[in-house]
Design a protein around this motif. Structure first.
Motif, short mmCIF file in Angstrom:
data_model
loop_
_atom_site.label_atom_id
_atom_site.label_comp_id
_atom_site.label_asym_id
_atom_site.label_seq_id
_atom_site.Cartn_x
_atom_site.Cartn_y
_atom_site.Cartn_z
N CYS A 1 3.81 1.60 -1.34
CA CYS A 1 4.33 1.81 -2.69
C CYS A 1 3.31 2.58 -3.54
O CYS A 1 3.68 3.51 -4.27
N ASP A 2 2.04 2.20 -3.43
CA ASP A 2 1.00 2.90 -4.19
C ASP A 2 0.86 4.35 -3.71
O ASP A 2 0.70 5.26 -4.52
N ASP B 1 9.35 -1.11 -7.91
CA ASP B 1 8.72 -2.32 -8.43
C ASP B 1 9.44 -3.57 -7.95
O ASP B 1 8.83 -4.64 -7.82
N ASP C 1 3.70 6.34 -5.13
CA ASP C 1 3.51 6.61 -6.55
C ASP C 1 2.60 7.82 -6.77
O ASP C 1 2.82 8.62 -7.67
N ASP D 1 0.83 -1.21 0.00
CA ASP D 1 0.00 0.00 0.00
C ASP D 1 0.87 1.26 0.00
O ASP D 1 0.53 2.26 -0.65
N ARG E 1 7.89 -4.20 -4.59
CA ARG E 1 6.58 -4.82 -4.76
C ARG E 1 6.71 -6.31 -5.08
O ARG E 1 6.01 -7.15 -4.50
#
Length: 312
Positions: free
Chosen positions: A61-62, A101, A65, A59, A104
């Motif tokens: 990471c999102d 990434d 972003d 979450d 992730r």
């Protein structure tokens, strides 16, 4: 979090795990070792928090972003509390050279393999191991390394998880460390000399007592900056690696931490050639009463390590 004594399969890689009290020179140590062509050594990754490490990282990471511009130059206070642990973890991985990434992929892969949210310390160490292994693949290094920082006091657990690991503990004169906390990082460092003395003593004394002697090396920060060749040779002997002059020129080498510092408090200092000017800073930065207080609490350990006491 699960007890470290829970059943686990030992990790078979052979990392170099670095530790020490905050402001002891652990970042400098990591970039010196990272200069060796057979090693890829990163800064610390705080992998013991939060409880739901796996989903939280994904979450985060999102979140990162979607808030890339807002996070540039962000401080702990400016990051929403619910996101701080995850953002901090991802930023630390990026300091080590991983792409978001990559983070992730590794987290998702480990969650699937472990059938968990990476709650136990064992599973978290598996994630760290996967991170190090990927960095070896990306850089062509033979071995990876990472800073445990203050977690070095739990060396017995990590020595069991990684039976082939080697541990290097960097120790700095605790009085200089106290001065650094009070003068350099007052927003998060020890607030008093008393606190610094107890914290330093906990890490320095306990780690030595719990360490596997044949896989453990103590070095002093003061020796690293004044006798770098001798200290580098001792470390390479522990790691069974050949000598390379690059260890004496860490500031001239490329390091992922310098490329993506994410506000690391020691990145700028570690990017400079070895510097001895901070040895003995406590004589100017601490009062005689503060020095006496530190020595009252931790004087025996200072003497054991060869620092001596004021007035002697």
């Amino acid at each position: 979090m699960s007890n470290p004594a829970d059943k686990f399969s030992p990790l078979l890689s052979s990392p170099v795990l670095l530790g020490g009290e905050n402001r002891s020179g652990t970042t400098l140590l990591s970039v010196v070792l990272d200069s060796h062509p057979s090693l890829v050594v990163g800064p610390e990754i705080d992998f013991t928090e939060p409880v739901n490490l796996g989903p939280h990282i994904l979450d985060a990471c999102d979140f990162m972003d979607g808030h890339e511009e807002d996070l540039k130059g962000a401080t702990k206070a400016s990051i929403p509390e619910q996101w701080f642990d995850g953002v901090h973890f991802v930023a630390q991985c990026e300091r080590f050279g991983l792409h978001r990434d990559d983070v992730r992929h590794l987290v998702s892969m480990l969650m699937a393999e472990c059938g968990s949210e990476l709650v136990s310390l064992v599973d978290r160490c598996r994630l760290v191991d996967a991170i190090g292994t990927l960095r070896c693949q990306q850089t062509g290094a033979q071995r990876w390394g990472l800073k445990l920082q203050r977690k070095i006091k739990d060396i017995a657990a990590y020595a069991a998880f990684w039976p082939n690991a080697r541990f290097i503990h960097i120790i700095r004169d605790g009085r200089d460390l106290a001065a650094s906390h009070l003068k350099t990082v007052p927003d998060w460092g020890y607030p008093t000399v008393t606190d610094a003395a107890h914290g330093w003593l906990e890490i320095v004394a306990h780690t030595r007592q719990a360490a596997p002697a044949e896989r453990y090396l103590e070095i002093r920060y003061e020796d690293l900056v004044t006798r770098p060749r001798d200290m580098a040779q001792r470390m390479l002997s522990l790691l069974d690696l050949p000598w390379d002059d690059a260890l004496l020129h860490h500031a001239d080498q490329g390091h992922s931490l310098f490329d993506t510092p994410w506000g690391h408090p020691a990145a700028d200092a570690a990017s400079q050639p070895l510097y001895t000017g901070r040895n003995g800073r406590y004589l100017q930065d601490l009062t005689p009463q503060q020095i006496a207080e530190f020595e009252r609490i931790a004087g025996d350990e200072l003497v054991r390590l060869g620092y001596g006491l004021s007035g002697q």
